[in-house]
Design an enzyme around this catalytic site. Sequence first.
Site, PDB file in Angstrom:
ATOM      1  N   ALA A  72      16.198 -14.579   7.388  1.00  0.00           N
ATOM      2  CA  ALA A  72      17.627 -14.818   7.641  1.00  0.00           C
ATOM      3  C   ALA A  72      18.245 -15.377   6.361  1.00  0.00           C
ATOM      4  CB  ALA A  72      17.840 -15.751   8.828  1.00  0.00           C
ATOM      5  N   HIS A 101      20.176 -16.264   2.878  1.00  0.00           N
ATOM      6  CA  HIS A 101      21.557 -16.496   2.454  1.00  0.00           C
ATOM      7  C   HIS A 101      21.552 -16.815   0.966  1.00  0.00           C
ATOM      8  CE1 HIS A 101      20.324 -20.662   2.629  1.00  0.00           C
ATOM      9  NE2 HIS A 101      20.045 -20.556   3.931  1.00  0.00           N
ATOM     10  N   GLU A 102      22.712 -17.148   0.434  1.00  0.00           N
ATOM     11  CA  GLU A 102      22.843 -17.408  -1.014  1.00  0.00           C
ATOM     12  C   GLU A 102      21.915 -18.521  -1.504  1.00  0.00           C
ATOM     13  OE1 GLU A 102      24.074 -16.499  -4.032  1.00  0.00           O
ATOM     14  OE2 GLU A 102      24.381 -14.626  -2.994  1.00  0.00           O
ATOM     15  N   HIS A 142      18.846 -19.129  -0.511  1.00  0.00           N
ATOM     16  CA  HIS A 142      17.547 -18.506  -0.797  1.00  0.00           C
ATOM     17  C   HIS A 142      17.623 -17.662  -2.076  1.00  0.00           C
ATOM     18  CE1 HIS A 142      17.332 -18.763   3.787  1.00  0.00           C
ATOM     19  NE2 HIS A 142      16.259 -19.432   3.428  1.00  0.00           N
ATOM     20  N   LYS A 190      17.436 -28.681  -0.214  1.00  0.00           N
ATOM     21  CA  LYS A 190      18.021 -28.708   1.138  1.00  0.00           C
ATOM     22  C   LYS A 190      17.034 -29.336   2.127  1.00  0.00           C
ATOM     23  CE  LYS A 190      20.191 -27.207   4.942  1.00  0.00           C
ATOM     24  NZ  LYS A 190      19.132 -27.349   5.895  1.00  0.00           N
TER      25      LYS A 190
HETATM   26  P1  AMP Z   1      13.952 -21.648   5.148  1.00  0.00           P
HETATM   27  O1  AMP Z   1      14.003 -20.167   5.192  1.00  0.00           O
HETATM   28  O2  AMP Z   1      15.109 -22.311   5.800  1.00  0.00           O
HETATM   29  O3  AMP Z   1      12.619 -22.200   5.560  1.00  0.00           O
HETATM   30  O4  AMP Z   1      14.107 -22.032   3.624  1.00  0.00           O
HETATM   31  C1  AMP Z   1      13.304 -21.458   2.640  1.00  0.00           C
HETATM   32  C2  AMP Z   1      13.554 -22.167   1.336  1.00  0.00           C
HETATM   33  O5  AMP Z   1      14.923 -22.045   0.982  1.00  0.00           O
HETATM   34  C3  AMP Z   1      13.250 -23.673   1.407  1.00  0.00           C
HETATM   35  O6  AMP Z   1      12.650 -24.088   0.191  1.00  0.00           O
HETATM   36  C4  AMP Z   1      14.618 -24.265   1.575  1.00  0.00           C
HETATM   37  O7  AMP Z   1      14.725 -25.598   1.113  1.00  0.00           O
HETATM   38  C5  AMP Z   1      15.449 -23.326   0.721  1.00  0.00           C
HETATM   39  N1  AMP Z   1      16.852 -23.389   1.111  1.00  0.00           N
HETATM   40  C6  AMP Z   1      17.363 -23.278   2.371  1.00  0.00           C
HETATM   41  N2  AMP Z   1      18.692 -23.466   2.341  1.00  0.00           N
HETATM   42  C7  AMP Z   1      19.024 -23.713   1.052  1.00  0.00           C
HETATM   43  C8  AMP Z   1      20.246 -24.010   0.380  1.00  0.00           C
HETATM   44  N3  AMP Z   1      21.404 -24.094   1.037  1.00  0.00           N
HETATM   45  N4  AMP Z   1      20.216 -24.205  -0.951  1.00  0.00           N
HETATM   46  C9  AMP Z   1      19.044 -24.134  -1.635  1.00  0.00           C
HETATM   47  N5  AMP Z   1      17.864 -23.873  -1.050  1.00  0.00           N
HETATM   48  C10 AMP Z   1      17.844 -23.663   0.271  1.00  0.00           C
END
Ligand code: AMP
Length: 293
Positions: A49, A51-52, A54, A166
């Site tokens: 899922a 977004h920017e 990632h 984050k």
């Molecule tokens: P997730 O898919 O939510 O488990 O996140 C995967 C990676 O993306 C993790 O290292 C998160 O900390 C990072 N991430 C999620 N949201 C953001 C964001 N808004 N800005 C920077 N990194 C993010």
Amino acid sequence: MPAPKLGNKSTSASHVKPVVVRTIAELRQITGAWRKAGEAIALIPTMGALHEGHLALVREGQRLACRTVVSIFVNPTQFAPHEDFSRYPRDEAGDVAKLATVACDLVWAPDASTMYPPGSATRVHPKGAAIGLETDFRPHFFEGVATVCCKLFTQVGPDFAIFGEKDYQQLQVVTQMARDLDLPLTVIGLPTIREPDGLAMSSRNRYLSAEDRATAVTIPRVIADVKAAIAARADLTAAVAKAKQTLSTAGFRVDYVEVRDATTLLPYEGATTQVPRVLVAAWLGKTRLIDNA
Ligand code: AMP
């Protein structure tokens, strides 16, 4: 031995779709060939899922290393039975299309039985940075995170693993794990990417109704207020209590608002040697949001 080839791979590959790999054998064949060619690898672990936020991590991977791997795996072991595992947003086709725009080389998308075959019983139990904060509310969370990250690291064999601030406590837990277990990679943390109004981008934001989305921006605002209180050397207990009150009045159920030492995550005592980090977790209806700065 020649030094590994680092970043700045030609960007002419952008808009070429990354190869999607689902077996460890195929993954090892491809990453093994890269290593043999001396190409450094950056891994960006995600639950999809995308977004920017990632994509910013992937761009940094591109800059640092010759090859970028994004893992997409909604990790069942980091969700408690009552949490949102089954409704967590999944959009692999959309994710792969987005990754093509940032010239990602490979998407590692194992299914749960590849990651945790029947009989799998070994888990990583992090302490240190994992104590308190998220663990007080999600007791099994970091065991699941540390275990899956450890497995992703041994599966992919990256030179760099890139995470977002984050999930600040997660970044510290993974950094400590890599150090404690002598994992041969560098863990890198990057700043949070935000919406224009300041809300941290998150896959879970798509759960929010329009009304809750408007309310959600209260989180970065109270974090800014607490940071201003720290800078002004004002009463921290009062500032934290006010932040909790503001969130509750806006309609949140607050799990925590805490000020911690940015490196150890121990309580912030105001010492000049300490860098403070303000961390918040709060619910809006059925959606749990976290943020920090
Ligand atoms: P997730 O898919 O939510 O488990 O996140 C995967 C990676 O993306 C993790 O290292 C998160 O900390 C990072 N991430 C999620 N949201 C953001 C964001 N808004 N800005 C920077 N990194 C993010």
